[in-house]
Design an enzyme around this catalytic site. Structure first.
Site, PDB file in Angstrom:
ATOM      1  N   CYS A  91      -2.590  -0.560  -9.009  1.00  0.00           N
ATOM      2  CA  CYS A  91      -3.359  -1.793  -9.112  1.00  0.00           C
ATOM      3  C   CYS A  91      -4.757  -1.519  -9.657  1.00  0.00           C
ATOM      4  CB  CYS A  91      -3.377  -2.500  -7.752  1.00  0.00           C
ATOM      5  SG  CYS A  91      -3.739  -4.263  -7.898  1.00  0.00           S
ATOM      6  N   HIS A  99       2.541  -2.350  -5.783  1.00  0.00           N
ATOM      7  CA  HIS A  99       2.043  -1.470  -4.720  1.00  0.00           C
ATOM      8  C   HIS A  99       3.176  -0.739  -3.994  1.00  0.00           C
ATOM      9  CE1 HIS A  99      -2.214  -2.825  -4.517  1.00  0.00           C
ATOM     10  NE2 HIS A  99      -1.716  -3.911  -5.086  1.00  0.00           N
ATOM     11  N   GLU A 140       2.911   1.694  -2.034  1.00  0.00           N
ATOM     12  CA  GLU A 140       2.464   2.071  -0.675  1.00  0.00           C
ATOM     13  C   GLU A 140       2.641   0.927   0.323  1.00  0.00           C
ATOM     14  OE1 GLU A 140       0.543   1.173  -3.058  1.00  0.00           O
ATOM     15  OE2 GLU A 140      -1.131  -0.027  -2.306  1.00  0.00           O
TER      16      GLU A 140
END
Lengths: 84, 227
Positions: free
Chosen positions: B86, B194, B196
Protein backbone atom coordinates in the site's frame (compact mmCIF):
# COMPACT_ATOMS: atom_id res chain seq x y z
CA UNK A 1 14.54 37.28 -2.54
CA UNK A 2 12.83 35.33 -5.22
CA UNK A 3 9.19 34.43 -5.47
CA UNK A 4 8.78 31.23 -7.45
CA UNK A 5 5.46 29.91 -8.72
CA UNK A 6 5.46 26.23 -9.65
CA UNK A 7 2.58 24.73 -11.65
CA UNK A 8 2.24 20.96 -11.73
CA UNK A 9 -0.13 19.24 -14.12
CA UNK A 10 -0.72 15.66 -15.14
CA UNK A 11 0.85 14.81 -18.47
CA UNK A 12 -1.52 15.03 -21.42
CA UNK A 13 -1.25 11.24 -21.90
CA UNK A 14 -2.40 10.53 -18.32
CA UNK A 15 -6.11 10.34 -17.55
CA UNK A 16 -7.17 12.84 -14.90
CA UNK A 17 -10.07 11.41 -12.85
CA UNK A 18 -10.26 14.54 -10.69
CA UNK A 19 -10.52 16.73 -13.78
CA UNK A 20 -13.23 14.45 -15.20
CA UNK A 21 -15.27 14.68 -11.97
CA UNK A 22 -15.00 18.47 -11.93
CA UNK A 23 -16.01 18.63 -15.59
CA UNK A 24 -19.13 16.50 -14.89
CA UNK A 25 -19.99 18.78 -12.02
CA UNK A 26 -19.67 21.92 -14.18
CA UNK A 27 -21.90 20.26 -16.77
CA UNK A 28 -24.49 19.54 -14.08
CA UNK A 29 -24.42 23.27 -13.33
CA UNK A 30 -25.22 23.69 -17.05
CA UNK A 31 -21.82 25.12 -18.02
CA UNK A 32 -21.93 23.01 -21.12
CA UNK A 33 -19.26 24.98 -22.93
CA UNK A 34 -16.62 23.34 -20.73
CA UNK A 35 -14.89 20.80 -22.93
CA UNK A 36 -12.09 19.65 -20.69
CA UNK A 37 -10.84 20.14 -17.12
CA UNK A 38 -7.40 19.26 -15.81
CA UNK A 39 -6.70 19.60 -12.10
CA UNK A 40 -3.15 20.41 -11.05
CA UNK A 41 -1.14 21.82 -8.18
CA UNK A 42 0.21 25.27 -7.53
CA UNK A 43 3.18 25.66 -5.21
CA UNK A 44 4.72 28.97 -4.12
CA UNK A 45 8.32 29.10 -3.00
CA UNK A 46 10.13 32.01 -1.41
CA UNK A 47 13.87 31.70 -1.92
CA UNK A 48 16.77 33.57 -0.39
CA UNK A 49 19.02 35.14 -2.95
CA UNK A 50 22.29 33.26 -3.20
CA UNK A 51 25.02 32.78 -5.72
CA UNK A 52 24.34 30.07 -8.24
CA UNK A 53 21.85 29.33 -10.94
CA UNK A 54 18.36 29.84 -9.49
CA UNK A 55 16.76 28.41 -12.59
CA UNK A 56 18.70 25.19 -12.24
CA UNK A 57 17.92 25.01 -8.51
CA UNK A 58 14.19 25.27 -9.09
CA UNK A 59 14.35 22.68 -11.84
CA UNK A 60 16.15 20.30 -9.47
CA UNK A 61 13.52 20.84 -6.76
CA UNK A 62 10.79 20.05 -9.27
CA UNK A 63 12.51 16.93 -10.58
CA UNK A 64 13.50 15.55 -7.17
CA UNK A 65 10.43 16.26 -5.09
CA UNK A 66 7.73 18.62 -6.28
CA UNK A 67 6.66 16.74 -9.40
CA UNK A 68 6.60 13.04 -10.17
CA UNK A 69 7.87 13.18 -13.74
CA UNK A 70 6.48 9.72 -14.51
CA UNK A 71 2.99 11.22 -14.65
CA UNK A 72 3.39 14.98 -14.17
CA UNK A 73 4.73 17.97 -16.08
CA UNK A 74 5.81 21.19 -14.42
CA UNK A 75 6.38 24.81 -15.33
CA UNK A 76 7.54 27.67 -13.15
CA UNK A 77 7.90 31.42 -13.02
CA UNK A 78 10.68 33.15 -11.13
CA UNK A 79 10.23 36.70 -9.97
CA UNK A 80 12.83 38.71 -8.07
CA UNK A 81 11.37 40.57 -5.10
CA UNK A 82 13.16 43.43 -3.36
CA UNK A 83 12.29 43.32 0.36
CA UNK A 84 10.97 46.65 1.60
CA UNK B 1 14.80 -15.21 9.44
CA UNK B 2 14.80 -11.69 10.84
CA UNK B 3 12.46 -9.05 9.44
CA UNK B 4 12.45 -5.27 9.83
CA UNK B 5 9.18 -3.34 9.76
CA UNK B 6 10.12 0.22 8.77
CA UNK B 7 8.00 2.79 10.59
CA UNK B 8 7.46 6.28 9.18
CA UNK B 9 5.53 9.08 10.86
CA UNK B 10 2.02 8.21 9.70
CA UNK B 11 2.50 4.46 9.20
CA UNK B 12 -0.59 2.68 10.49
CA UNK B 13 -0.27 -0.90 9.27
CA UNK B 14 3.04 -1.48 11.03
CA UNK B 15 1.44 -3.32 13.94
CA UNK B 16 -0.54 -5.59 11.58
CA UNK B 17 2.69 -6.40 9.77
CA UNK B 18 4.53 -7.09 13.03
CA UNK B 19 1.70 -9.33 14.20
CA UNK B 20 1.64 -11.25 10.92
CA UNK B 21 5.36 -12.02 11.12
CA UNK B 22 5.67 -12.69 14.85
CA UNK B 23 2.43 -14.46 15.69
CA UNK B 24 1.25 -16.01 12.44
CA UNK B 25 4.50 -16.67 10.57
CA UNK B 26 6.55 -17.30 13.72
CA UNK B 27 9.71 -15.46 12.61
CA UNK B 28 11.76 -12.72 14.26
CA UNK B 29 10.71 -9.14 13.65
CA UNK B 30 11.62 -5.65 14.87
CA UNK B 31 10.36 -2.15 14.21
CA UNK B 32 12.88 0.23 12.65
CA UNK B 33 12.22 3.97 12.95
CA UNK B 34 12.66 5.92 9.70
CA UNK B 35 15.48 8.02 11.20
CA UNK B 36 17.52 4.92 12.00
CA UNK B 37 19.96 4.11 9.29
CA UNK B 38 21.01 0.58 10.00
CA UNK B 39 19.28 -2.38 8.38
CA UNK B 40 22.27 -4.67 7.93
CA UNK B 41 21.20 -7.07 10.70
CA UNK B 42 17.90 -7.85 8.93
CA UNK B 43 17.24 -10.48 6.28
CA UNK B 44 14.02 -9.00 4.95
CA UNK B 45 12.60 -5.46 4.84
CA UNK B 46 8.88 -4.74 5.16
CA UNK B 47 7.49 -1.29 4.37
CA UNK B 48 3.95 -1.15 5.76
CA UNK B 49 0.91 0.82 4.71
CA UNK B 50 -0.37 4.07 6.16
CA UNK B 51 0.04 7.72 5.34
CA UNK B 52 3.74 8.47 5.66
CA UNK B 53 4.24 12.20 6.31
CA UNK B 54 0.49 12.63 5.97
CA UNK B 55 0.71 11.88 2.24
CA UNK B 56 1.53 15.57 1.77
CA UNK B 57 2.42 16.54 -1.78
CA UNK B 58 1.98 12.96 -3.10
CA UNK B 59 1.76 9.57 -1.36
CA UNK B 60 5.26 8.36 -0.54
CA UNK B 61 7.06 11.35 -2.01
CA UNK B 62 8.46 12.66 1.26
CA UNK B 63 9.18 9.29 2.85
CA UNK B 64 11.62 8.46 0.08
CA UNK B 65 14.03 11.07 1.47
CA UNK B 66 14.09 9.54 4.99
CA UNK B 67 17.41 8.45 6.45
CA UNK B 68 16.40 4.81 6.36
CA UNK B 69 15.98 4.86 2.57
CA UNK B 70 19.76 4.75 2.05
CA UNK B 71 19.83 1.43 3.91
CA UNK B 72 16.88 0.22 1.85
CA UNK B 73 18.84 0.96 -1.33
CA UNK B 74 21.76 -1.00 0.19
CA UNK B 75 19.47 -3.91 1.08
CA UNK B 76 18.28 -3.88 -2.51
CA UNK B 77 21.87 -3.99 -3.75
CA UNK B 78 22.39 -7.00 -1.47
CA UNK B 79 19.37 -8.70 -3.09
CA UNK B 80 17.45 -8.87 0.19
CA UNK B 81 13.69 -9.30 -0.08
CA UNK B 82 11.91 -5.94 0.21
CA UNK B 83 8.13 -5.87 0.42
CA UNK B 84 6.15 -2.63 0.22
CA UNK B 85 2.42 -2.80 0.90
CA UNK B 86 0.00 0.00 0.00
CA UNK B 87 1.78 3.20 1.12
CA UNK B 88 4.93 1.04 1.14
CA UNK B 89 4.33 0.32 -2.57
CA UNK B 90 3.84 4.05 -3.20
CA UNK B 91 7.15 4.78 -1.42
CA UNK B 92 8.98 2.16 -3.53
CA UNK B 93 7.60 3.78 -6.71
CA UNK B 94 8.60 7.27 -5.59
CA UNK B 95 12.03 5.96 -4.62
CA UNK B 96 12.51 4.52 -8.08
CA UNK B 97 12.94 0.97 -6.76
CA UNK B 98 9.93 -0.02 -8.85
CA UNK B 99 8.77 1.53 -12.15
CA UNK B 100 5.58 3.54 -12.63
CA UNK B 101 3.53 5.89 -10.46
CA UNK B 102 0.33 5.88 -8.41
CA UNK B 103 -2.76 7.96 -9.13
CA UNK B 104 -6.07 8.57 -7.38
CA UNK B 105 -8.51 5.70 -7.86
CA UNK B 106 -10.39 6.07 -11.13
CA UNK B 107 -13.72 6.69 -9.39
CA UNK B 108 -12.02 8.91 -6.77
CA UNK B 109 -13.39 6.80 -3.93
CA UNK B 110 -11.45 5.27 -1.08
CA UNK B 111 -11.89 1.50 -1.50
CA UNK B 112 -11.82 -0.69 1.59
CA UNK B 113 -12.88 -4.31 1.03
CA UNK B 114 -11.82 -7.87 0.37
CA UNK B 115 -10.84 -8.31 -3.27
CA UNK B 116 -9.95 -11.27 -5.43
CA UNK B 117 -6.47 -11.35 -6.91
CA UNK B 118 -4.94 -13.63 -9.45
CA UNK B 119 -1.37 -14.82 -8.92
CA UNK B 120 0.08 -13.77 -12.27
CA UNK B 121 3.59 -15.01 -11.51
CA UNK B 122 4.35 -17.72 -8.95
CA UNK B 123 8.04 -17.83 -9.78
CA UNK B 124 9.11 -15.05 -7.43
CA UNK B 125 10.52 -15.31 -3.92
CA UNK B 126 7.22 -13.80 -2.71
CA UNK B 127 4.78 -16.06 -4.53
CA UNK B 128 6.41 -19.48 -4.91
CA UNK B 129 3.94 -21.22 -2.59
CA UNK B 130 0.96 -20.14 -4.69
CA UNK B 131 -0.16 -21.85 -7.88
CA UNK B 132 0.12 -19.86 -11.07
CA UNK B 133 -3.32 -18.38 -11.80
CA UNK B 134 -4.49 -19.12 -8.25
CA UNK B 135 -7.31 -16.84 -7.07
CA UNK B 136 -6.75 -15.45 -3.61
CA UNK B 137 -8.68 -13.09 -1.34
CA UNK B 138 -6.78 -10.16 0.16
CA UNK B 139 -8.21 -6.86 1.47
CA UNK B 140 -7.45 -3.45 -0.02
CA UNK B 141 -7.77 -0.05 1.67
CA UNK B 142 -6.61 2.80 -0.50
CA UNK B 143 -7.57 6.02 -2.23
CA UNK B 144 -4.53 6.16 -4.50
CA UNK B 145 -4.04 2.69 -5.86
CA UNK B 146 -4.50 3.35 -9.54
CA UNK B 147 -1.22 2.05 -10.91
CA UNK B 148 0.09 3.88 -13.95
CA UNK B 149 2.94 3.14 -16.30
CA UNK B 150 3.41 3.94 -19.98
CA UNK B 151 3.01 1.23 -22.61
CA UNK B 152 6.78 0.72 -23.01
CA UNK B 153 7.14 0.13 -19.27
CA UNK B 154 4.15 -2.22 -19.30
CA UNK B 155 5.64 -4.21 -22.18
CA UNK B 156 8.87 -4.55 -20.19
CA UNK B 157 7.01 -5.61 -17.03
CA UNK B 158 5.13 -8.27 -18.98
CA UNK B 159 8.20 -9.48 -20.85
CA UNK B 160 10.28 -9.82 -17.65
CA UNK B 161 7.43 -11.51 -15.78
CA UNK B 162 7.37 -8.69 -13.20
CA UNK B 163 3.60 -8.64 -12.73
CA UNK B 164 3.00 -10.64 -9.56
CA UNK B 165 -0.70 -9.99 -8.88
CA UNK B 166 -3.64 -8.66 -10.88
CA UNK B 167 -7.19 -7.82 -9.74
CA UNK B 168 -9.77 -10.20 -11.20
CA UNK B 169 -12.04 -7.12 -11.29
CA UNK B 170 -10.17 -3.88 -11.90
CA UNK B 171 -11.32 -1.94 -8.84
CA UNK B 172 -9.28 1.24 -9.16
CA UNK B 173 -8.42 1.71 -12.83
CA UNK B 174 -4.88 0.32 -12.62
CA UNK B 175 -3.10 -0.21 -15.91
CA UNK B 176 -4.07 -3.72 -17.07
CA UNK B 177 -5.48 -4.44 -13.59
CA UNK B 178 -2.06 -4.57 -11.97
CA UNK B 179 -2.17 -5.09 -8.18
CA UNK B 180 1.49 -5.88 -7.51
CA UNK B 181 4.81 -5.85 -9.36
CA UNK B 182 8.39 -6.87 -8.70
CA UNK B 183 11.60 -5.24 -9.83
CA UNK B 184 13.61 -6.84 -12.61
CA UNK B 185 15.74 -8.98 -10.29
CA UNK B 186 12.68 -10.09 -8.36
CA UNK B 187 13.79 -9.13 -4.83
CA UNK B 188 11.45 -6.13 -4.48
CA UNK B 189 7.66 -6.52 -4.46
CA UNK B 190 5.18 -3.67 -4.24
CA UNK B 191 1.46 -4.37 -3.91
CA UNK B 192 -1.63 -2.35 -2.99
CA UNK B 193 -3.60 -5.20 -1.29
CA UNK B 194 -2.67 -6.01 2.31
CA UNK B 195 -1.42 -9.60 2.75
CA UNK B 196 -0.63 -8.86 6.41
CA UNK B 197 -4.38 -8.42 7.01
CA UNK B 198 -5.14 -11.85 5.56
CA UNK B 199 -3.11 -14.17 7.76
CA UNK B 200 -5.84 -15.87 9.76
CA UNK B 201 -9.32 -17.15 8.94
CA UNK B 202 -10.57 -14.96 11.78
CA UNK B 203 -9.70 -11.95 9.59
CA UNK B 204 -11.78 -13.28 6.74
CA UNK B 205 -8.92 -14.85 4.82
CA UNK B 206 -5.57 -16.50 5.46
CA UNK B 207 -4.46 -16.26 1.84
CA UNK B 208 -1.77 -13.68 2.58
CA UNK B 209 0.21 -15.97 4.85
CA UNK B 210 1.65 -17.94 1.92
CA UNK B 211 3.31 -14.77 0.67
CA UNK B 212 5.33 -14.45 3.86
CA UNK B 213 5.97 -18.19 3.94
CA UNK B 214 7.30 -17.97 0.38
CA UNK B 215 9.83 -15.32 1.46
CA UNK B 216 11.02 -17.51 4.33
CA UNK B 217 11.23 -20.59 2.10
CA UNK B 218 13.35 -18.79 -0.46
CA UNK B 219 15.59 -17.32 2.26
CA UNK B 220 16.09 -20.75 3.92
CA UNK B 221 16.95 -22.34 0.58
CA UNK B 222 19.61 -19.68 0.00
CA UNK B 223 21.01 -19.34 3.53
CA UNK B 224 20.41 -22.46 5.57
CA UNK B 225 22.53 -25.48 4.73
CA UNK B 226 20.52 -28.63 5.22
CA UNK B 227 22.28 -31.35 7.17
Amino acid sequence: MYNVKVFITLKESVLDPQGAAVKDSLHRLTYNTVEDVRVGKYIELTLKKEDGDIDQQVREMCEKLLANTVIEDYTYEIEEVIPQ
Amino acid sequence: MKFAVVVFPGSNCDIDMYHAIKDELGEEVEYVWHDDKELKQFDGILIPGGFSYGDYLRSGSIARFSNVMESIYEANQADKPILGVCNGFQILLEAGLLPGAMQRNEKLKFICKQVELEVANNETMFTSLYEKGEKITIPVAHGEGNYYCDEATYAKLAENNQIAFTYTTNINGSRHGIAGITNERGNVLGMMPHPERAVDELLGSADGLKLFQSIVKSWREAHVVSS
